[in-house]
Design an enzyme around this catalytic site. Structure first.
Site, PDB file in Angstrom:
ATOM      1  N   CYS A   1       0.822  -1.224   0.000  1.00 52.30           N
ATOM      2  CA  CYS A   1       0.000   0.000   0.000  1.00 52.30           C
ATOM      3  C   CYS A   1       0.850   1.264   0.000  1.00 52.30           C
ATOM      4  O   CYS A   1       0.338   2.354  -0.237  1.00 52.30           O
ATOM      5  CB  CYS A   1      -0.935   0.013   1.203  1.00 52.30           C
ATOM      6  SG  CYS A   1      -1.942  -1.453   1.337  1.00 52.30           S
TER       7      CYS A   1
ATOM      8  N   HIS B   1      -2.808   7.017   3.826  1.00 48.43           N
ATOM      9  CA  HIS B   1      -3.344   5.770   3.255  1.00 48.43           C
ATOM     10  C   HIS B   1      -4.672   5.464   3.935  1.00 48.43           C
ATOM     11  O   HIS B   1      -4.795   5.557   5.165  1.00 48.43           O
ATOM     12  CB  HIS B   1      -2.325   4.650   3.485  1.00 48.43           C
ATOM     13  CG  HIS B   1      -2.833   3.293   3.136  1.00 48.43           C
ATOM     14  ND1 HIS B   1      -3.554   3.039   1.990  1.00 48.43           N
ATOM     15  CD2 HIS B   1      -2.734   2.106   3.797  1.00 48.43           C
ATOM     16  CE1 HIS B   1      -3.872   1.752   1.957  1.00 48.43           C
ATOM     17  NE2 HIS B   1      -3.388   1.162   3.045  1.00 48.43           N
TER      18      HIS B   1
ATOM     19  N   ASN C   1     -10.123   0.046   1.628  1.00 49.81           N
ATOM     20  CA  ASN C   1      -8.677   0.121   1.438  1.00 49.81           C
ATOM     21  C   ASN C   1      -8.362  -0.320   0.005  1.00 49.81           C
ATOM     22  O   ASN C   1      -8.453  -1.497  -0.322  1.00 49.81           O
ATOM     23  CB  ASN C   1      -8.008  -0.787   2.469  1.00 49.81           C
ATOM     24  CG  ASN C   1      -6.496  -0.815   2.338  1.00 49.81           C
ATOM     25  OD1 ASN C   1      -5.935  -0.323   1.365  1.00 49.81           O
ATOM     26  ND2 ASN C   1      -5.839  -1.410   3.319  1.00 49.81           N
TER      27      ASN C   1
HETATM   28  O1  UT7 Z   1      -3.066  -1.562   3.979  1.00 52.92           O
HETATM   29  C1  UT7 Z   1      -2.731  -2.407   5.049  1.00 52.92           C
HETATM   30  C2  UT7 Z   1      -3.776  -3.460   5.159  1.00 52.92           C
HETATM   31  N1  UT7 Z   1      -4.174  -3.895   6.441  1.00 52.92           N
HETATM   32  C3  UT7 Z   1      -4.705  -3.130   7.425  1.00 52.92           C
HETATM   33  O2  UT7 Z   1      -4.743  -1.930   7.354  1.00 52.92           O
HETATM   34  C4  UT7 Z   1      -5.272  -3.841   8.592  1.00 52.92           C
HETATM   35  C5  UT7 Z   1      -4.983  -3.186   9.914  1.00 52.92           C
HETATM   36  N2  UT7 Z   1      -5.820  -3.796  10.953  1.00 52.92           N
HETATM   37  C6  UT7 Z   1      -7.092  -3.387  11.171  1.00 52.92           C
HETATM   38  O3  UT7 Z   1      -7.580  -2.474  10.511  1.00 52.92           O
HETATM   39  C7  UT7 Z   1      -7.861  -4.045  12.288  1.00 52.92           C
HETATM   40  O4  UT7 Z   1      -6.998  -4.832  13.047  1.00 52.92           O
HETATM   41  C8  UT7 Z   1      -9.052  -4.930  11.769  1.00 52.92           C
HETATM   42  C9  UT7 Z   1     -10.141  -4.037  11.201  1.00 52.92           C
HETATM   43  C10 UT7 Z   1      -8.565  -5.908  10.706  1.00 52.92           C
HETATM   44  C11 UT7 Z   1      -9.638  -5.727  12.913  1.00 52.92           C
HETATM   45  O5  UT7 Z   1     -10.120  -4.839  13.916  1.00 52.92           O
HETATM   46  P1  UT7 Z   1      -9.798  -5.118  15.463  1.00 52.92           P
HETATM   47  O6  UT7 Z   1     -10.493  -4.073  16.239  1.00 52.92           O
HETATM   48  O7  UT7 Z   1      -8.303  -5.208  15.570  1.00 52.92           O
HETATM   49  O8  UT7 Z   1     -10.511  -6.486  15.713  1.00 52.92           O
HETATM   50  P2  UT7 Z   1      -9.867  -7.879  16.137  1.00 52.92           P
HETATM   51  O9  UT7 Z   1      -8.963  -8.379  15.072  1.00 52.92           O
HETATM   52  O10 UT7 Z   1      -9.298  -7.682  17.504  1.00 52.92           O
HETATM   53  O11 UT7 Z   1     -11.118  -8.801  16.203  1.00 52.92           O
HETATM   54  C12 UT7 Z   1     -12.114  -8.634  17.150  1.00 52.92           C
HETATM   55  C13 UT7 Z   1     -13.201  -9.649  16.878  1.00 52.92           C
HETATM   56  C14 UT7 Z   1     -12.690 -11.058  16.607  1.00 52.92           C
HETATM   57  O12 UT7 Z   1     -13.609 -11.945  17.217  1.00 52.92           O
HETATM   58  P3  UT7 Z   1     -13.202 -12.719  18.566  1.00 52.92           P
HETATM   59  O13 UT7 Z   1     -12.021 -13.539  18.176  1.00 52.92           O
HETATM   60  O14 UT7 Z   1     -12.900 -11.639  19.547  1.00 52.92           O
HETATM   61  O15 UT7 Z   1     -14.434 -13.497  18.842  1.00 52.92           O
HETATM   62  C15 UT7 Z   1     -12.810 -11.214  15.121  1.00 52.92           C
HETATM   63  O16 UT7 Z   1     -13.029 -12.547  14.730  1.00 52.92           O
HETATM   64  O17 UT7 Z   1     -13.900  -9.258  15.691  1.00 52.92           O
HETATM   65  C16 UT7 Z   1     -14.023 -10.385  14.833  1.00 52.92           C
HETATM   66  N3  UT7 Z   1     -14.103  -9.939  13.452  1.00 52.92           N
HETATM   67  C17 UT7 Z   1     -15.259  -9.586  12.878  1.00 52.92           C
HETATM   68  N4  UT7 Z   1     -16.522  -9.525  13.334  1.00 52.92           N
HETATM   69  C18 UT7 Z   1     -17.464  -9.112  12.496  1.00 52.92           C
HETATM   70  C19 UT7 Z   1     -13.091  -9.807  12.567  1.00 52.92           C
HETATM   71  N5  UT7 Z   1     -13.586  -9.371  11.399  1.00 52.92           N
HETATM   72  C20 UT7 Z   1     -14.918  -9.230  11.571  1.00 52.92           C
HETATM   73  C21 UT7 Z   1     -15.966  -8.816  10.732  1.00 52.92           C
HETATM   74  N6  UT7 Z   1     -17.218  -8.763  11.225  1.00 52.92           N
HETATM   75  N7  UT7 Z   1     -15.747  -8.451   9.442  1.00 52.92           N
END
Ligand code: UT7
Length: 338
Positions: free
Chosen positions: A117, A257, A287
């Site tokens: 990115c 970004h 993104n």
């Molecule tokens: O250009 C670079 C590309 N990558 C990025 O920019 C990604 C950077 N990371 C992020 O933006 C965030 O870490 C995410 C948006 C990917 C995730 O957000 P988070 O607040 O860090 O959530 P998490 O990974 O801590 O997940 C919390 C919960 C999990 O459930 P459990 O294990 O606590 O039961 C996930 O399974 O949210 C769950 N989860 C979802 N729930 C509903 C993950 N994705 C989803 C979803 N819908 N789409």
């Protein structure tokens, strides 16, 4: 200012996003997610997805044509085409060569640049050096992606985050004191495992096993990438500002970004910048990887958020891991983009 120093800046911009809009509600039908979760955790409301048959070079070419028209530069004046992408049409030829043929930019050298990115900002900084050195006069830099083609649409952790699109700029010589004033590029290969597409390359050539293992899709450790991003965005911008002999207080507009609103807010906080100086359109496009910064920049210019004499900072992070920032003194007179 050094004697005979050339100043290089953006003299034209253009974008192309697919017409097809996929909303969070649409995604609720595909995976176990909710509009509420996606908006709260990422700020994304909808994204554009390329129609079947449309590839990265198609979006890149359309964006490039608009950037050339905006710059008033013809394709045969272009000396070099750099396409930043993680989703080329195919391994080779490069997207840049496909675009060169589409545009009939016959004298242009062409290559793709892989910095995730951060690729567009890497491309702007690279293209700038070719003009500063005197080797070239006009360089086309494009960030273009069809991330939708490498997403696992059964994986809610990744499929809700990304979108397709392209943004292009023409770089050329600008008035003294204008254009790219400073930059900072970086990489931390040790973090490569956090965001990768493991299958289909020379390490794991495509086979029934790689397909079965879903290795041809994006694999990401979202939490770790999030931590890295919140740390690096502000730092990279500050390094680029230092390189330009400026401080965060000098910045009029930040174009980060567009990955996640919370990452953008944390960068603004680190730079002590109010959010009204920060361009945000992650809600509309998700993104779009290497395309996100030029798409956001074009919108900012077109809507008058970026004005003549503004100090603009572009900053991104991505797979690699990589990061990149550059400081631009905006001196383009005519901000009317067709
Ligand atoms: O250009 C670079 C590309 N990558 C990025 O920019 C990604 C950077 N990371 C992020 O933006 C965030 O870490 C995410 C948006 C990917 C995730 O957000 P988070 O607040 O860090 O959530 P998490 O990974 O801590 O997940 C919390 C919960 C999990 O459930 P459990 O294990 O606590 O039961 C996930 O399974 O949210 C769950 N989860 C979802 N729930 C509903 C993950 N994705 C989803 C979803 N819908 N789409």
């Amino acid at each position: 200012m050094k004697e005979n120093e050339k100043f290089v800046g953006i003299i034209g911009l253009g974008t192309c996003v697919p017409d097809t809009v996929v909303t969070n509600k649409d995604l609720e039908k595909r995976v176990d997610t909710s509009d509420e979760w996606i908006v709260e955790r990422t700020g994304i409301k909808e994204r554009r997805i390329a129609e079947p048959g449309i590839a990265t070079s198609d979006l890149a070419t359309a964006a490039a044509r608009k950037a050339l028209a905006d710059a008033g530069v013809s394709a045969d004046e272009i000396d070099l085409i750099i396409v930043a992408t993680a989703t080329p049409d195919m391994f080779f030829p490069s997207v840049a060569c496909l675009v060169q043929d589409n545009l009939k930019a016959s004298k242009a050298a062409a290559f793709d640049l892989g910095a995730g990115c951060s690729g567009f900002v890497y491309g702007v900084v690279t293209g700038t050096q070719f003009i500063k050195s005197g080797l070239y006069k006009k360089v086309l830099v494009i960030g273009a992606e069809t991330l939708s083609r490498i997403l696992d649409w059964t994986d809610r952790n990744t499929c809700v985050l990304f979108g397709d699109g392209a943004g292009a700029v023409v770089l050329g010589e600008v008035a003294d004191g204008c254009g790219v004033l400073g930059a900072h590029l970086g990489a931390e290969g040790a973090g490569g495992d956090l965001l990768k597409l493991p299958g289909g390359g020379s390490r794991n050539p495509s086979s029934p096993e790689t397909i079965e293992g879903r290795m041809h899709y994006v694999h990401m450790n979202g939490n770790e990438v999030f931590k890295f991003a919140t740390k690096i965005m502000g730092e990279a911008a500050l390094e680029a500002l230092k390189n330009a002999n400026l401080t965060a207080a000098d910045v009029d507009v930040l174009v980060p970004h567009q990955a996640n609103i919370r990452i953008i807010q944390s960068a603004a906080k680190r730079l002590k910048m109010p959010m009204d100086k920060v361009i945000v359109n992650v809600d509309k496009y998700g993104n779009t990887s290497a395309a996100s910064i030029p798409i956001a920049l074009e919108e900012a210019v077109r809507t008058g958020r970026v004005k003549k004499d503004h100090v603009v900072v572009l900053v991104g992070f991505g797979a690699g891991l990589t990061w990149a920032a550059c400081v631009i003194k905006w001196c383009k007179e005519d901000n009317t983009i067709a």
